[in-house]
Scaffold this active site. Structure first.
Site, PDB file in Angstrom:
ATOM      1  N   HIS A  50     -29.927   0.879  18.571  1.00 33.60           N
ATOM      2  CA  HIS A  50     -29.348   0.342  19.806  1.00 33.60           C
ATOM      3  C   HIS A  50     -30.256  -0.772  20.329  1.00 33.60           C
ATOM      4  O   HIS A  50     -31.473  -0.716  20.151  1.00 33.60           O
ATOM      5  CB  HIS A  50     -29.207   1.460  20.852  1.00 33.60           C
ATOM      6  CG  HIS A  50     -28.418   1.027  22.042  1.00 33.60           C
ATOM      7  ND1 HIS A  50     -28.969   0.291  23.065  1.00 33.60           N
ATOM      8  CD2 HIS A  50     -27.111   1.194  22.362  1.00 33.60           C
ATOM      9  CE1 HIS A  50     -28.030   0.025  23.960  1.00 33.60           C
ATOM     10  NE2 HIS A  50     -26.883   0.560  23.556  1.00 33.60           N
ATOM     11  N   GLU A  92     -31.387  -1.364  23.113  1.00 32.61           N
ATOM     12  CA  GLU A  92     -32.468  -0.897  23.987  1.00 32.61           C
ATOM     13  C   GLU A  92     -33.621  -0.338  23.147  1.00 32.61           C
ATOM     14  O   GLU A  92     -34.790  -0.437  23.544  1.00 32.61           O
ATOM     15  CB  GLU A  92     -31.907   0.133  24.992  1.00 32.61           C
ATOM     16  CG  GLU A  92     -31.062  -0.569  26.054  1.00 32.61           C
ATOM     17  CD  GLU A  92     -29.868   0.210  26.580  1.00 32.61           C
ATOM     18  OE1 GLU A  92     -29.836   1.444  26.449  1.00 32.61           O
ATOM     19  OE2 GLU A  92     -28.942  -0.436  27.115  1.00 32.61           O
ATOM     20  N   SER A 139     -20.067  -3.722  28.225  1.00 30.97           N
ATOM     21  CA  SER A 139     -19.184  -3.841  29.388  1.00 30.97           C
ATOM     22  C   SER A 139     -17.714  -3.521  29.086  1.00 30.97           C
ATOM     23  O   SER A 139     -16.806  -4.113  29.687  1.00 30.97           O
ATOM     24  CB  SER A 139     -19.321  -5.217  30.048  1.00 30.97           C
ATOM     25  OG  SER A 139     -20.643  -5.395  30.538  1.00 30.97           O
ATOM     26  N   ASN A 186     -21.877   6.388  25.145  1.00 27.52           N
ATOM     27  CA  ASN A 186     -23.333   6.478  25.055  1.00 27.52           C
ATOM     28  C   ASN A 186     -23.834   6.699  26.479  1.00 27.52           C
ATOM     29  O   ASN A 186     -23.829   5.774  27.287  1.00 27.52           O
ATOM     30  CB  ASN A 186     -23.884   5.175  24.449  1.00 27.52           C
ATOM     31  CG  ASN A 186     -25.410   5.119  24.494  1.00 27.52           C
ATOM     32  OD1 ASN A 186     -26.075   6.116  24.802  1.00 27.52           O
ATOM     33  ND2 ASN A 186     -25.961   3.958  24.173  1.00 27.52           N
ATOM     34  N   LYS A 213     -26.728   7.251  27.540  1.00 25.36           N
ATOM     35  CA  LYS A 213     -28.092   6.740  27.775  1.00 25.36           C
ATOM     36  C   LYS A 213     -28.916   7.792  28.532  1.00 25.36           C
ATOM     37  O   LYS A 213     -28.679   8.992  28.352  1.00 25.36           O
ATOM     38  CB  LYS A 213     -28.037   5.378  28.472  1.00 25.36           C
ATOM     39  CG  LYS A 213     -27.124   4.387  27.719  1.00 25.36           C
ATOM     40  CD  LYS A 213     -27.247   2.957  28.146  1.00 25.36           C
ATOM     41  CE  LYS A 213     -26.321   2.088  27.300  1.00 25.36           C
ATOM     42  NZ  LYS A 213     -26.423   0.669  27.613  1.00 25.36           N
ATOM     43  N   GLY A 255     -24.290  -3.784  29.989  1.00 28.46           N
ATOM     44  CA  GLY A 255     -24.665  -3.435  31.355  1.00 28.46           C
ATOM     45  C   GLY A 255     -24.618  -4.609  32.321  1.00 28.46           C
ATOM     46  O   GLY A 255     -25.103  -4.520  33.447  1.00 28.46           O
ATOM     47  N   GLU A 303     -22.814  -4.977  19.423  1.00 25.91           N
ATOM     48  CA  GLU A 303     -23.052  -5.005  20.864  1.00 25.91           C
ATOM     49  C   GLU A 303     -23.866  -6.249  21.216  1.00 25.91           C
ATOM     50  O   GLU A 303     -25.102  -6.235  21.076  1.00 25.91           O
ATOM     51  CB  GLU A 303     -23.831  -3.764  21.306  1.00 25.91           C
ATOM     52  CG  GLU A 303     -23.113  -2.463  21.055  1.00 25.91           C
ATOM     53  CD  GLU A 303     -23.627  -1.354  21.972  1.00 25.91           C
ATOM     54  OE1 GLU A 303     -22.830  -0.849  22.780  1.00 25.91           O
ATOM     55  OE2 GLU A 303     -24.829  -1.026  21.906  1.00 25.91           O
TER      56      GLU A 303
HETATM   57  P1  13P Z   1     -22.284  -0.851  28.954  1.00 28.76           P
HETATM   58  O1  13P Z   1     -20.917  -0.353  28.568  1.00 28.76           O
HETATM   59  O2  13P Z   1     -22.828  -0.178  30.160  1.00 28.76           O
HETATM   60  O3  13P Z   1     -22.343  -2.338  29.000  1.00 28.76           O
HETATM   61  O4  13P Z   1     -23.279  -0.408  27.748  1.00 28.76           O
HETATM   62  C1  13P Z   1     -22.936  -0.702  26.452  1.00 28.76           C
HETATM   63  C2  13P Z   1     -23.862   0.003  25.536  1.00 28.76           C
HETATM   64  O5  13P Z   1     -25.026  -0.321  25.438  1.00 28.76           O
HETATM   65  C3  13P Z   1     -23.323   1.143  24.773  1.00 28.76           C
HETATM   66  O6  13P Z   1     -24.205   1.550  23.768  1.00 28.76           O
END
Ligand code: 13P
Length: 252
Positions: free
Chosen positions: A96, A98, A214, A9, A11, A174, A168
């Site tokens: 997601h 976010e 992560s 992803n 982002k 992150g 997740e």
């Molecule tokens: P990270 O791998 O940067 O922690 O992000 C995970 C994520 O949100 C994937 O959709």
């Protein structure tokens, strides 16, 4: 047979020219995957067409990061399922954390998106996961189960063959704080038993449940070796060719 889905992803990173170059490097780098592994990358909307041209005929599938719940019409700034399909997209990440937390997307809205995606022939990746305070309050299972049940409302057993779930935990995204394989496995097993109660054992056993938060080349093997973890949804570490290649080619 249940498949592993190893997905990047991206982002809000990589402008189309950078995304195209990165995808070209990735196609060269990921030159083999096991039969039970599917690789997917999800660039931003504006990079989809360019990346689609690059990954066509390769081992890499194309995903999008979001989609509007309506088919078409007066929804300024939004992107429809048909637009994604026309750009060569096969998977769409929905709900997601976010989107849930920054853009306040509700389970009801996410469920509408899941159903539209399925009607149109896209494969939805339904994301679920608890906040840190929910985990600390002992509410992880309740929160995640409710997100799964509400996200899949009115999704039929026949459609489940196209659905992927991504667990997740929000506190692991992150932050560098990956869930231990055992902590993640507990929630994955709970998700699978929730799917069993909704759709029966066969469908539950065949549904891909990814872990995200992560994931790196250094921790992917331990996670993927858990019984109920079937892939990874990767943010930061999917933006480096070497690390995403190693993740895609995890050791069983
Ligand atoms: P990270 O791998 O940067 O922690 O992000 C995970 C994520 O949100 C994937 O959709």
């Amino acid at each position: 047979m249940r498949k592993y889905l190893m997905a990047g992803n991206w982002k809000m990173n990589l402008v189309p020219s950078e995304a195209k170059k990165f995808a070209q490097d990735l196609v060269k780098s990921i030159d083999k995957v096991d039969d039970d592994v599917v690789i997917m990358i999800a660039p931003t909307f504006t990079a989809l067409s360019a990346v689609s041209e690059v990954v066509k005929g390769s081992l890499i599938k194309l995903g999008a990061q979001n989609m509007n719940e309506n088919e078409s019409g007066a929804y300024t700034g939004e992107i429809s399922a048909d637009m994604l399909l026309d750009s060569g997209v096969e998977y769409v990440i929905l709900g997601h954390s976010e989107r849930r937390n920054i853009y306040k997307e509700s389970d009801e809205l996410i469920n509408k998106k899941v159903k539209v995606a399925l009607n149109k022939g896209l494969k939805p990746v339904l994301c679920v996961g608890e906040l840190l305070e929910e985990r600390e309050a002992g509410k992880t299972n309740d929160v995640v189960k409710s997100q799964v049940v509400k996200g899949l409302q009115d999704v039929t057993a026949a459609e489940m063959g196209k659905v992927v779930i991504a667990y997740e935990p929000v506190w692991a995204i992150g932050t560098g704080k990956v869930a231990t394989p055992e902590t993640a496995e507990e929630v994955h097993a709970m998700i699978r038993s929730t799917l069993e109660s909704l759709y029966g054992k066969d469908i539950a056993e065949n549904t891909t449940i990814q872990y995200g938060g992560s994931v790196k080349d250094s921790n992917v093997d331990g996670l993927m070796n858990m019984t109920n973890i079937d892939g990874a949804l990767v943010g930061g570490a999917s933006l480096k060719v070497d690390s995403f290649t190693r993740i895609a080619q995890f050791q069983k």
